[in-house]
Design a protein around this motif. Structure first.
Motif, PDB file in Angstrom:
ATOM      1  N   ASN A   1      29.700  29.193  47.924  1.00  0.00           N
ATOM      2  CA  ASN A   1      30.573  28.386  46.730  1.00  0.00           C
ATOM      3  C   ASN A   1      32.022  28.687  46.904  1.00  0.00           C
ATOM      4  O   ASN A   1      32.449  27.673  46.774  1.00  0.00           O
ATOM      5  CB  ASN A   1      29.981  29.200  45.347  1.00  0.00           C
ATOM      6  CG  ASN A   1      28.496  28.593  45.103  1.00  0.00           C
ATOM      7  OD1 ASN A   1      27.962  27.592  45.570  1.00  0.00           O
ATOM      8  ND2 ASN A   1      27.930  29.364  44.312  1.00  0.00           N
ATOM      9  N   TYR A   2      32.347  29.878  47.207  1.00  0.00           N
ATOM     10  CA  TYR A   2      34.045  29.905  47.477  1.00  0.00           C
ATOM     11  C   TYR A   2      34.441  29.077  48.572  1.00  0.00           C
ATOM     12  O   TYR A   2      35.469  28.757  48.609  1.00  0.00           O
ATOM     13  CB  TYR A   2      34.070  31.479  47.669  1.00  0.00           C
ATOM     14  CG  TYR A   2      33.956  32.343  46.330  1.00  0.00           C
ATOM     15  CD1 TYR A   2      34.514  31.718  45.435  1.00  0.00           C
ATOM     16  CD2 TYR A   2      33.363  33.700  46.284  1.00  0.00           C
ATOM     17  CE1 TYR A   2      34.465  32.551  43.879  1.00  0.00           C
ATOM     18  CE2 TYR A   2      33.404  34.253  45.218  1.00  0.00           C
ATOM     19  CZ  TYR A   2      33.845  33.883  43.957  1.00  0.00           C
ATOM     20  OH  TYR A   2      33.747  34.559  42.708  1.00  0.00           O
ATOM     21  N   ARG A   3      33.500  28.873  49.864  1.00  0.00           N
ATOM     22  CA  ARG A   3      34.059  28.355  50.770  1.00  0.00           C
ATOM     23  C   ARG A   3      34.191  26.773  50.313  1.00  0.00           C
ATOM     24  O   ARG A   3      35.245  26.289  50.427  1.00  0.00           O
ATOM     25  CB  ARG A   3      33.201  28.678  51.942  1.00  0.00           C
ATOM     26  CG  ARG A   3      33.397  27.477  53.185  1.00  0.00           C
ATOM     27  CD  ARG A   3      32.558  27.833  54.546  1.00  0.00           C
ATOM     28  NE  ARG A   3      31.162  27.552  54.172  1.00  0.00           N
ATOM     29  CZ  ARG A   3      30.216  28.343  54.145  1.00  0.00           C
ATOM     30  NH1 ARG A   3      30.417  29.547  54.442  1.00  0.00           N
ATOM     31  NH2 ARG A   3      29.032  27.882  53.823  1.00  0.00           N
ATOM     32  N   ALA A   4      33.309  26.423  49.535  1.00  0.00           N
ATOM     33  CA  ALA A   4      33.182  24.961  49.108  1.00  0.00           C
ATOM     34  C   ALA A   4      34.351  24.707  48.084  1.00  0.00           C
ATOM     35  O   ALA A   4      35.009  23.569  48.047  1.00  0.00           O
ATOM     36  CB  ALA A   4      31.786  24.621  48.576  1.00  0.00           C
ATOM     37  N   ALA A   5      34.741  25.537  47.604  1.00  0.00           N
ATOM     38  CA  ALA A   5      35.967  25.567  46.602  1.00  0.00           C
ATOM     39  C   ALA A   5      37.309  25.771  47.018  1.00  0.00           C
ATOM     40  O   ALA A   5      38.232  25.808  46.815  1.00  0.00           O
ATOM     41  CB  ALA A   5      35.757  26.750  45.517  1.00  0.00           C
ATOM     42  N   GLY A   6      37.339  25.934  48.596  1.00  0.00           N
ATOM     43  CA  GLY A   6      38.425  26.015  49.363  1.00  0.00           C
ATOM     44  C   GLY A   6      39.168  27.429  49.476  1.00  0.00           C
ATOM     45  O   GLY A   6      40.478  27.606  50.038  1.00  0.00           O
TER      46      GLY A   6
ATOM     47  N   ALA B   1      39.324  34.774  46.743  1.00  0.00           N
ATOM     48  CA  ALA B   1      38.159  35.175  45.549  1.00  0.00           C
ATOM     49  C   ALA B   1      37.990  36.785  45.394  1.00  0.00           C
ATOM     50  O   ALA B   1      37.931  37.271  46.679  1.00  0.00           O
ATOM     51  CB  ALA B   1      37.118  34.341  45.585  1.00  0.00           C
TER      52      ALA B   1
END
Length: 179
Positions: free
Chosen positions: A71-76, A37
């Motif tokens: 959020n980016y961590r949760a999105a992988g 990201a």
């Protein structure tokens, strides 16, 4: 908790090509199939009016960055590419706290004053007030960054294409942490 990814912070004064470089980094990482990201700190702190005691909305930037990172961590995502300015060593610690699960690598872009001024003039051709402010700020901020001596990797963008600079940033980051 262990390191889950790499955060490449592209640092530098006005006109060195931070935003252009992180956009090129995104293309490079996508080509390598690396989940990533891009975060432009100027955009996530852009709000008006700014608090008198925080004219650059740094507190808002940190709050928004914390939410985005989660959020980016949760999105992988495994790699973050951040365009912004770190003026002080104390700020590095603030970013490290927010990016606790990401290995932070700071890469500073530089360019000659003439190149920076040309880029700023081209960007602000229809905005003379903004142009004048940014022309002054690039000189002030370059001196602040030099004095801060954050021991970042330095990459001169004066005579290279965005894709060449992105590759150099990627190579420098990968020396510190496999991406």
């Amino acid at each position: 908790m262990g390191v889950e990814g790499v955060a490449i912070f592209v640092n530098g004064t006005v006109g060195v090509g931070k935003t252009t470089t992180v956009d090129a980094m995104s293309d490079l990482l996508a080509g390598k199939l690396i989940p990533h990201a891009v975060i432009d700190l100027d955009r996530i702190r852009q709000a008006w009016p700014a608090a008198e005691e925080d004219p650059f909305n740094h507190r808002l930037e940190l709050l928004n960055l914390e939410a985005l990172v989660s959020n980016y961590r949760a999105a992988g995502m495994t790699t973050l590419v951040i365009a912004g300015v770190i003026e002080k060593k104390t700020a590095v610690a603030q970013y490290e706290e927010i990016l606790e699960q990401w290995q932070l690598i700071v890469v500073r872009l530089t360019a000659t004053e003439l190149v920076r001024k040309r880029r700023i003039e081209a960007r602000h051709i229809a905005d003379p007030v903004g142009r004048d402010w940014h022309l002054q700020r690039t000189i002030e901020l370059e001196a602040v960054l030099d004095a801060a001596n954050l021991n970042e990797v330095l990459i001169d963008t004066s005579h290279e294409s965005p894709s060449e600079v992105a590759q150099r940033v990627f190579d420098a980051a990968e020396k510190n942490a496999p991406i």
